[in-house]
Design a protein around this motif. Structure first.
Motif, PDB file in Angstrom:
ATOM      1  N   GLN A 274      -7.557   0.306   0.083  1.00  0.00           N
ATOM      2  CA  GLN A 274      -7.705  -0.970   0.783  1.00  0.00           C
ATOM      3  C   GLN A 274      -8.891  -0.887   1.746  1.00  0.00           C
ATOM      4  O   GLN A 274      -9.757  -1.730   1.763  1.00  0.00           O
TER       5      GLN A 274
ATOM      6  N   ASP B  16      -6.236  -1.797  -4.710  1.00  0.00           N
ATOM      7  CA  ASP B  16      -5.686  -2.316  -3.458  1.00  0.00           C
ATOM      8  C   ASP B  16      -6.648  -3.356  -2.893  1.00  0.00           C
ATOM      9  O   ASP B  16      -7.658  -3.009  -2.288  1.00  0.00           O
ATOM     10  N   GLU B  17      -6.335  -4.602  -3.109  1.00  0.00           N
ATOM     11  CA  GLU B  17      -7.132  -5.737  -2.637  1.00  0.00           C
ATOM     12  C   GLU B  17      -8.607  -5.641  -3.039  1.00  0.00           C
ATOM     13  O   GLU B  17      -9.486  -5.509  -2.182  1.00  0.00           O
TER      14      GLU B  17
ATOM     15  N   THR C 214       0.829  -1.202   0.000  1.00  0.00           N
ATOM     16  CA  THR C 214       0.000   0.000   0.000  1.00  0.00           C
ATOM     17  C   THR C 214       0.867   1.258   0.000  1.00  0.00           C
ATOM     18  O   THR C 214       0.558   2.244  -0.676  1.00  0.00           O
TER      19      THR C 214
HETATM   20 MG    MG Z   1      -2.023  -2.718   2.232  1.00  0.00          MG
END
Ligand code: MG
Ligand code: ATP
Lengths: 247, 351
Positions: A86, A170-171, A44
């Motif tokens: 995220q 992010d994810e 991140t």
């Molecule tokens: Mg992260």
């Protein structure tokens, strides 16, 4: 093919924590690239460095042939490089349509564009994209009232509304149920093929990343541990030790 | 505009215009009420729509007040002598001078605070959360102190604004004149904001309130919108100050112009009472607040501040989202929050 993103020897320290140390990676235009690594390995942070959330300590970042490491966040986004978060971020008190409208790209921001009404076509575009992610029925609900997974989908649709050249995700499948994950994989592949958007994806779910990515970078302790095609990464001893674990 | 809306706006317009004749004894009270609506509406641009709790908007109110009176006087007479001598005794505006000065003063009382907002905006609006709140609080207090030190505008003693010219009609005419200006200012503020909230500007303010980092990440230069919003508030608030100074006739730095402890707090309360972040909330809040407050001052004299305090507690405990927020929770469909009937239990399904 040319590289759309080129990260060269980037370092970012938080006090004594070396969150990113000398990281170099490139992303080819039109490709899907994965970024994996254990919790706290600096994934991140690298996203934040790329889009200008914080100044980097060393290195250079080029997007679309332009140095962006000194630019503020909105300027980078205006070039067509967007990221999702995220911890999903949406505008909780606005409804889904408004979330979408506000996300459409505004080239110029001056007194006239500020105080002009939002064109009707944008609403149609917003509705179509909400259909694309399966949220059309909820379009008039406050975004804050959506479930976590639905918010993730909304955030994805908002990013598409902006018509970026490249998306940093992010994810995207964290906290989403297994059947829906397949749907997301399909959507991401469609985004990549039909809209031609380059994707750089952080993922902990190995099935997802192996299905999506043509190339994968693996971080550990803030450093680049390995890079290669999915099969290479899967069998790389260093990656297995650091991340995948012995099976 | 729907038919219902047209009826409501028509009624308000008629009431607003007829009020001085319907309630002649309350003309001044209702004029103040319209100004309070402006205070609440302009505060809500920051505090409600944008989520920046400003305790310093009173700054623009005070600047507008001093600028208007200063221009009215300074255009025709030496300002320093006027303030030193209680000038209205020595210098007399002819009716033409009075209205010329008033007209230009009122325009500048909008422009100058707008410029001030633009100048300090970049620094102040870069702060967030409590830091912004504290900083603006400081601005308001500092402004009162500074104004109290400037001899030209009467320092701590304050100054008078030009009195209504003697030979053009009764004081009745004066109060009508100011009544309609207050009503017009309120209407202009309301209509401008009503329009602005339907544009990208309004959406971005809300986006900043909900998640400013996200808005920036999506490519929005939020600072431009924040400054623009502050300029808008400052302009309307400045004109309100200009009118207030003329109506009261006497400008004092801490109690009237930069009156953080009264008007500065009232504007926040009124917006919260009515429902911040909505167009109608501040309007309803200001009217309700004014009626309550006048009632307290009449019936609980001596205890009025206790009653006011109790009202604040009741608002915060029982109506944290204000009257409009409370209505929204009870009748969400009236506010457009609906799910398609066909798919009320819809889960997200991706094939
Ligand atoms: Mg992260
Ligand atoms: N703003 C910050 N201030 C101080 N330290 C930070 C900050 N952001 C990240 N870190 C530190 O940097 C390191 C990398 O964090 P980062 O969030 O990039 O990890 P990650 O790879 O995204 O992990 P995860 O998979 O859990 O999301 C961590 O040790 C974290 O504590």
């Amino acid at each position: 093919m040319s590289n759309i993103l080129q990260v060269e020897r980037v370092s970012k320290y938080f006090g004594g924590v070396k969150a990113n140390e000398n990281i170099s990676l490139t992303v080819e235009k039109g490709s899907i690239v994965g970024l994996i690594g254990p919790n706290g390995s600096g994934k991140t942070t690298l996203f934040n460095s790329i889009v200008g959330t914080h100044p980097i300590d060393r290195g250079s970042i080029q997007f679309d042939g332009k140095e962006v490491s000194e630019l503020p966040v909105p300027a980078v986004a205006k070039l067509g490089l967007l990221r999702t978060f995220q911890q999903t971020r949406i505008y909780g008190k606005l409804n889904c349509i408004e979330n979408m409208l506000i996300s459409s790209k505004q080239e110029k921001e001056n007194i006239f564009t500020m105080f002009s009404k939002i064109p009707e076509e944008l609403t149609v575009k917003a509705e179509n994209l909400l259909k694309f992610v399966g949220l059309y029925q909820k379009r008039k609900l406050r975004a804050g009232d959506l479930s976590f997974g639905q918010q993730k989908l909304l955030e994805l649709a908002m990013a598409l509304m902006n018509e970026p050249k490249m998306l940093l995700l992010d994810e995207p499948t964290a906290g989403i149920n297994p059947t829906l994950i397949n749907g997301i994989i399909d959507r991401l592949l469609t985004i990549n093929k039909e809209y031609g958007i380059t994707l750089l994806v952080i993922e902990h779910n190995m099935r997802v990343i192996m299905n999506l990515a043509q190339r994968i970078f693996c971080l550990a302790h803030g450093q680049l541990l390995a890079e290669g095609e999915p099969d290479q990464i899967k069998n790389d001893q260093r990656v297995i030790d650091a991340y995948l674990g012995a099976q | 505009m729907t038919k219902n809306n047209r009826i409501i706006y028509g009624l308000i317009l008629i009431l607003g215009i007829a009020a001085p004749f319907l309630f002649p004894g309350f003309k001044l009270q209702i004029s103040f009420m319209w100004l309070l609506v402006v205070l609440a509406l302009t505060w809500d641009v920051q505090g409600g729509q944008m989520g920046y709790n400003s305790f310093g908007n009173i700054l623009f109110f005070g600047i507008g007040m001093y600028v208007c009176a200063g221009v009215q006087i300074g255009m025709f007479f030496p300002l320093a002598e006027w303030t030193a001598s209680g000038g209205e005794e020595t210098f007399v505006h002819t009716p033409t001078q009075y209205f010329q000065g008033f007209f230009i003063g009122l325009i500048l009382s909008g422009i100058v605070p707008g410029i001030v907002a633009a100048l300090i905006g970049y620094g102040v609006l870069g702060l967030r959360g409590q830091y912004f709140a504290i900083c603006t609080l400081g601005l308001g207090i500092a402004a009162g102190e500074i104004a109290g030190g400037i001899e030209l505008i009467g320092a701590g003693q304050g100054m008078t604004s030009p009195p209504w010219p003697k030979n053009i009609g009764s004081l009745e005419l004066r109060s009508q004149f100011f009544y309609y200006l207050c009503f017009a200012l309120m209407a202009a503020t309301f209509l401008f904001l009503k329009y602005a909230y339907q544009t990208r500007f309004g959406l971005v303010l809300n986006a900043i309130r909900d998640n400013e980092d996200k808005a920036e990440a999506m490519g929005i230069h939020t600072m431009r919108y924040k400054i623009t919003g502050w300029i808008v508030s400052a302009c309307f608030l400045g004109v309100a100050g200009g009118l207030m100074g003329n109506m009261v006739g006497y400008i004092e730095p801490v109690e009237i112009a930069f009156a953080g402890a009264t008007f500065g707090v009232f504007m926040v309360l009124m917006a919260i009472l009515g429902g911040k972040g909505t167009l109608w909330g501040p309007v309803i809040g200001a009217i309700a607040f004014h009626i309550f407050k006048e009632g307290f001052w009449t019936f609980f004299l001596g205890w009025q501040y206790v009653a006011l305090g109790a009202l604040i507690v009741i608002i915060v405990v029982f109506f944290p989202e204000g009257i409009m927020g409370w209505l929204r929770e009870r009748y969400p469909d009236k506010f457009g929050e609906t799910v398609d009937e066909s798919d009320i239990k819809a889960q997200v399904e991706l094939k």
